[in-house]
Write a protein that holds these residues in place. Structure first.
Motif, PDB file in Angstrom:
ATOM      1  N   UNK A 175      -9.878  13.168  14.262  1.00 52.18           N
ATOM      2  CA  UNK A 175     -10.636  12.742  13.080  1.00 52.18           C
ATOM      3  C   UNK A 175      -9.812  12.846  11.803  1.00 52.18           C
ATOM      4  N   UNK A 176      -9.005  13.888  11.674  1.00 50.66           N
ATOM      5  CA  UNK A 176      -8.149  13.998  10.493  1.00 50.66           C
ATOM      6  C   UNK A 176      -7.172  12.833  10.429  1.00 50.66           C
ATOM      7  N   UNK A 177      -6.540  12.551  11.553  1.00 51.10           N
ATOM      8  CA  UNK A 177      -5.584  11.449  11.598  1.00 51.10           C
ATOM      9  C   UNK A 177      -6.271  10.117  11.337  1.00 51.10           C
ATOM     10  N   UNK A 178      -7.350   9.873  12.034  1.00 50.90           N
ATOM     11  CA  UNK A 178      -8.036   8.583  11.922  1.00 50.90           C
ATOM     12  C   UNK A 178      -8.586   8.356  10.515  1.00 50.90           C
ATOM     13  N   UNK A 179      -9.158   9.379   9.905  1.00 51.11           N
ATOM     14  CA  UNK A 179      -9.694   9.248   8.557  1.00 51.11           C
ATOM     15  C   UNK A 179      -8.572   8.968   7.553  1.00 51.11           C
ATOM     16  N   UNK A 180      -7.463   9.653   7.701  1.00 54.01           N
ATOM     17  CA  UNK A 180      -6.316   9.420   6.813  1.00 54.01           C
ATOM     18  C   UNK A 180      -5.779   8.005   6.973  1.00 54.01           C
ATOM     19  N   UNK A 181      -5.580   7.571   8.206  1.00 53.98           N
ATOM     20  CA  UNK A 181      -5.043   6.232   8.452  1.00 53.98           C
ATOM     21  C   UNK A 181      -5.988   5.153   7.922  1.00 53.98           C
ATOM     22  N   UNK A 182      -7.284   5.327   8.153  1.00 52.43           N
ATOM     23  CA  UNK A 182      -8.262   4.345   7.674  1.00 52.43           C
ATOM     24  C   UNK A 182      -8.282   4.311   6.152  1.00 52.43           C
ATOM     25  N   UNK A 183      -8.244   5.476   5.515  1.00 49.25           N
ATOM     26  CA  UNK A 183      -8.264   5.534   4.056  1.00 49.25           C
ATOM     27  C   UNK A 183      -7.064   4.801   3.460  1.00 49.25           C
ATOM     28  N   UNK A 184      -5.884   5.062   3.989  1.00 51.62           N
ATOM     29  CA  UNK A 184      -4.685   4.399   3.470  1.00 51.62           C
ATOM     30  C   UNK A 184      -4.763   2.892   3.716  1.00 51.62           C
ATOM     31  N   UNK A 185      -5.200   2.492   4.902  1.00 50.70           N
ATOM     32  CA  UNK A 185      -5.305   1.059   5.211  1.00 50.70           C
ATOM     33  C   UNK A 185      -6.282   0.366   4.266  1.00 50.70           C
ATOM     34  N   UNK A 186      -7.408   0.977   3.995  1.00 56.70           N
ATOM     35  CA  UNK A 186      -8.415   0.370   3.111  1.00 56.70           C
ATOM     36  C   UNK A 186      -7.888   0.279   1.676  1.00 56.70           C
ATOM     37  N   UNK A 187      -7.224   1.325   1.202  1.00 54.02           N
ATOM     38  CA  UNK A 187      -6.631   1.284  -0.137  1.00 54.02           C
ATOM     39  C   UNK A 187      -5.611   0.151  -0.226  1.00 54.02           C
TER      40      UNK A 187
END
Length: 134
Positions: free
Chosen positions: A114-126
């Motif tokens: 979840x930490x990895x996935x949330x970070x990756x999704x956040x960066x991708x969306x930004x």
């Protein structure tokens, strides 16, 4: 979770931040950067749908999840071939967020996921927002 998943995930962000950076610096044409960005985003969204395909077909067969596994690929394809660039960027960004929320409700991944996935999704969306501003 395999230790390489973290580094591969972070490396997978390179097109998300690299393409807007190259376009912003004038090293790549804006249309070429946007086209490549949309294609990469669509591929990654489809890839994330594959998590549900595995979960529904292999891990614990569930018809509902099998159908939801196909939805990211369909949305990605529609955004890629039918939508104007600006709208496609919004649709894809919202799809990443929606899929993350859905994943929280339906998956039981290993520690650290979840930490990895949330970070990756956040960066991708930004980066989708960044590309939209170019």
């Amino acid at each position: 979770m395999h230790p390489h998943a973290h580094w591969l995930g972070v490396a997978g962000l390179t097109p998300f931040w690299g393409l807007p950076l190259l376009a912003g610096l004038g090293l790549l044409g804006i249309e070429a950067a946007q086209s490549a960005f949309l294609a990469y985003s669509a591929v990654i969204l489809s890839f994330l749908g594959g998590i549900h395909w595995y979960a529904s077909v292999i891990a614990r067969p569930e018809p509902t999840q099998t159908y939801s596994a196909m939805l990211p690929s369909l949305i990605a394809w529609l955004a890629l071939v039918l939508l104007p660039t600006g709208f496609a960027l919004v649709v894809l960004a919202l799809s990443f967020v929606t899929l993350l929320i859905y994943d929280f409700r339906t998956l039981s991944p290993p520690p650290g996921y979840w930490n990895l996935r949330t970070t990756l999704t956040t960066v991708a969306v930004i980066c989708h927002g960044w590309m939209a501003l170019i």
